[in-house]
Design an enzyme around this catalytic site. Structure first.
Site, PDB file in Angstrom:
ATOM      1  N   GLU B 135       0.834  -1.212   0.000  1.00 53.68           N
ATOM      2  CA  GLU B 135       0.000   0.000   0.000  1.00 53.68           C
ATOM      3  C   GLU B 135       0.869   1.263   0.000  1.00 53.68           C
ATOM      4  OE1 GLU B 135      -2.993  -0.260  -0.799  1.00 53.68           O
ATOM      5  OE2 GLU B 135      -3.266  -2.391  -0.381  1.00 53.68           O
ATOM      6  N   CYS B 172      10.571  -1.228  -9.433  1.00 49.25           N
ATOM      7  CA  CYS B 172       9.691  -0.531  -8.485  1.00 49.25           C
ATOM      8  C   CYS B 172      10.506   0.182  -7.394  1.00 49.25           C
ATOM      9  CB  CYS B 172       8.706  -1.512  -7.851  1.00 49.25           C
ATOM     10  SG  CYS B 172       7.466  -2.120  -9.011  1.00 49.25           S
TER      11      CYS B 172
END
Lengths: 448, 180
Positions: B135, B172
């Site tokens: 998240e 990422c």
């Protein structure tokens, strides 16, 4: 395909649903937009492209099922998943019948949603690939072996391409061997019906009862020997093209049945009562003088007008001599491949003979002549002696006097005009009496 | 660099958070600030679904973190022990504003005993860490990653969380190398 290239359109009147689903898919990297009603969705669909739509069934105004119907009318490229608050069998069946990929009930299990979206996109990709492959195959597939650069054949091909995309009934006229079936196949191959069959019925080759059964099929026990129900050619042509070759040879009763089925696209099998529907396009061919047949009462006038909508006249080979060399080389290459022979071409004498022959059997005769020459030739060239031409080749070489030339020329003009003396006399610019004298003088006789 | 705020809400277990925070800081290359704030989560409880609306929690948190006395660039992740949902889905493990300020993570569905299995503290902690990192990745602008190893790989059921790694893939991880 990159996920950012995949478009998902969420259609729901509830803002929270639109937002949450859009967010869910965006996190996956998809290109996502939403629409609050069907009208906006249709506008966005037109602006496209989209791969997947999630559509709520219950919306004010146009509901999800109606939107689904509209989408499916517009494009087959978008998979639609229907969202419903309360799953009922009726809604689900209705959605699936209208072409939805699947339906899901609110609230949606996230795992189920991901799984279903992946499946829908995968299936959609297969549909797209399938359409692409079909296009590629249709590009690669032979259009039929129509060879010809003469203005006459160019005109024929123009007609073929202009009429192919329509559903117009076509009449192909021309002498035997001019390639009527090839033209019919070329029309079918260039038409939207190309993925369905073209079914040929040789009307001239069958008796009345056999043709009826061949066209409409029969039920079990309809006649002696009919042990099974059999589909007829009209039924087999559903979605495609029905090619009625030698339509001028059909008996009067079958003409009436044929007229009815062409007009209604409905029929009953022989010995049956069930009405069968078939959606087909009609292409006919004949080498007969149908106008005369109508006058003589052997061909129904109403059927004549029904099938004579768009006429394509195929010129005889002698009327397009410029194509003979190209056709001859085409057949030579074809049979060289088939027979595995290293034959390179024709000697000048052979080519001259080919050009000067009248080819009463047209392209078919030319093909047969080349095939037979290919069988007998031992060298790498086809010579005139290898060609089984019906008119003595002596005429080509011999007879150089003015009389010999006149003899051959008058004979050729008469043949080109089907031995119509008035027309031939006009072409030769002499009067009919003189022509009769010349015919008598040279002992010319019409070939049977 | 402003620390990322970690907000235990609704009785979230502090000792669990304290165990995962060092790993979180290491993966996101930022310090964190464990903050207990006055935030009533009961208003987001849905009687019909017996779950808490994560979207509404996010909305309120965002209001709180958008100029209401907090640092302008502060990012926060709330941690809750109860079950979360968004209206169209039956449940979510967490929700975040992509490239935004706030996220929320639930530990409710992460415990093996929830699925009739024997308790496994290590497994539970590993899942909890992965969901926090996932998240937070969204908050920093990451989308779901196709790499099965990357913590940003999408997981819609708990076994999928176990399959992925507890760190960001090379691609990422790049997002945390900036100064924001």
């Amino acid at each position: 395909m990159n996920k950012s290239d995949i478009g998902i359109l969420v259609v729901d009147d509830e803002l929270i649903v639109r937002e949450s689903l859009s967010k869910w898919f965006r996190e996956d990297g998809y290109r996502v937009e939403s629409a609050e009603n069907a009208a906006t969705a249709l506008k966005k669909l037109q602006a496209g492209p989209w791969n997947l739509m999630l559509v709520d069934i219950k919306m004010p105004g146009m509901d999800g099922i109606e939107l689904l119907q509209r989408v499916k009318e517009m494009t087959k490229d978008v998979a639609v998943i229907v969202i419903t608050a309360f799953a009922t069998v009726d809604t689900a069946v209705k959605a699936l019948k209208e072409g939805a990929f699947d339906y899901i009930t609110k609230p949606i299990d996230p795992d189920y949603l991901d799984h279903m979206v992946e499946k829908a996109l995968h299936q959609q990709e297969l549909v797209r690939e399938n359409l692409k492959l079909k296009d590629a195959v249709s590009e690669l597939a032979p259009r039929g072996d129509i060879i010809g650069e003469s203005p006459e054949m160019q005109r024929v091909m123009e007609l073929v391409h202009s009429v192919a995309p329509t559903d117009t009934t076509i009449m192909i006229r021309g002498e035997s061997g001019t390639g009527k079936e090839l033209v019919a196949r070329a029309i079918h191959a260039a038409s939207p019906r190309k993925f369905f069959p073209i079914v040929t019925v040789n009307c001239g080759a069958m008796t009345e009862t056999l043709l009826e059964s061949e066209l409409f099929g029969h039920e079990r026990g309809a006649f002696t020997g009919a042990q099974y129900r059999r589909k007829g050619k009209v039924e087999l042509a559903d979605g495609g093209t029905l090619f009625l070759d030698e339509i001028g040879n059909i008996d009067m009763k079958t003409q009436m049945d044929l007229l009815r089925v062409i007009e209604t696209k409905q029929f009953t099998r022989v010995g049956g009562t069930e009405i069968v529907k078939s959606d087909f396009r009609v292409i006919c061919a004949t080498n007969k003088d149908l106008e005369r047949a109508v006058k003589e009462g052997s061909f129904r006038e109403d059927l004549y007008y029904r099938v004579n909508v768009f006429i394509i006249e195929l010129p005889p080979l002698r009327g397009r001599r410029g194509d003979i060399a190209k056709l001859a080389h085409y057949f030579l290459e074809k049979y060289a491949r088939q027979m595995n022979k290293q034959v390179k071409g024709f000697t000048p004498e052979a080519m001259l003979a080919l050009r000067q022959h009248d080819w009463p059997g047209n392209v078919r005769e030319l093909e047969n002549a080349i095939e037979r020459a290919m069988v007998v030739t031992q060298g790498d060239m086809i010579d005139k002696d290898h060609l089984p031409l019906q008119i003595p080749l002596a005429l080509v070489k011999e007879g150089k006097t003015l009389e010999d030339v006149e003899h051959r020329h008058i004979e050729q003009v008469l043949r080109e005009n089907s031995w119509n003396v008035s027309r031939s006399a006009a072409v030769l610019d002499i009067d009919r009496v003189t022509l009769y004298h010349k015919i008598e003088k040279y002992g010319l006789k019409r070939e049977q | 660099m402003t620390p990322v705020h970690i907000l235990p809400l609704g009785g979230a277990r502090l000792e669990l958070l304290e165990r995962v925070i060092p790993s979180v800081e290491q993966k996101i290359h930022r310090s964190t600030l464990l903050r207990e704030i006055d935030f009533d989560t009961e208003q987001f409880y849905d009687d019909e679904r017996s779950q808490y609306n994560s979207t509404k929690i996010l909305l309120h948190l965002r209001q709180r973190y958008a100029g209401a006395g907090e640092n302008d660039d502060a990012r926060a992740i709330a941690v809750v022990p109860f079950d979360l949902y968004i209206p169209i889905l039956t449940y979510v493990f967490g929700e975040a504003e992509v490239n935004g300020r706030v996220a929320v993570v639930s530990s409710y569905r992460l415990a093996p005993e929830r699925y009739g299995l024997a308790p496994d503290a290590n497994l539970f902690q590993s899942r909890f860490l992965k969901e926090i990192l996932h998240e937070l990745g969204h908050v920093f602008g990451l989308l779901h990653c196709i790499s099965q190893e990357c913590v940003m790989h999408s997981s819609s059921y708990v076994e999928e969380i176990d399959l992925k790694g507890d760190g960001y893939c090379e691609s990422c991880a790049g997002i945390f190398e900036g100064n924001s």
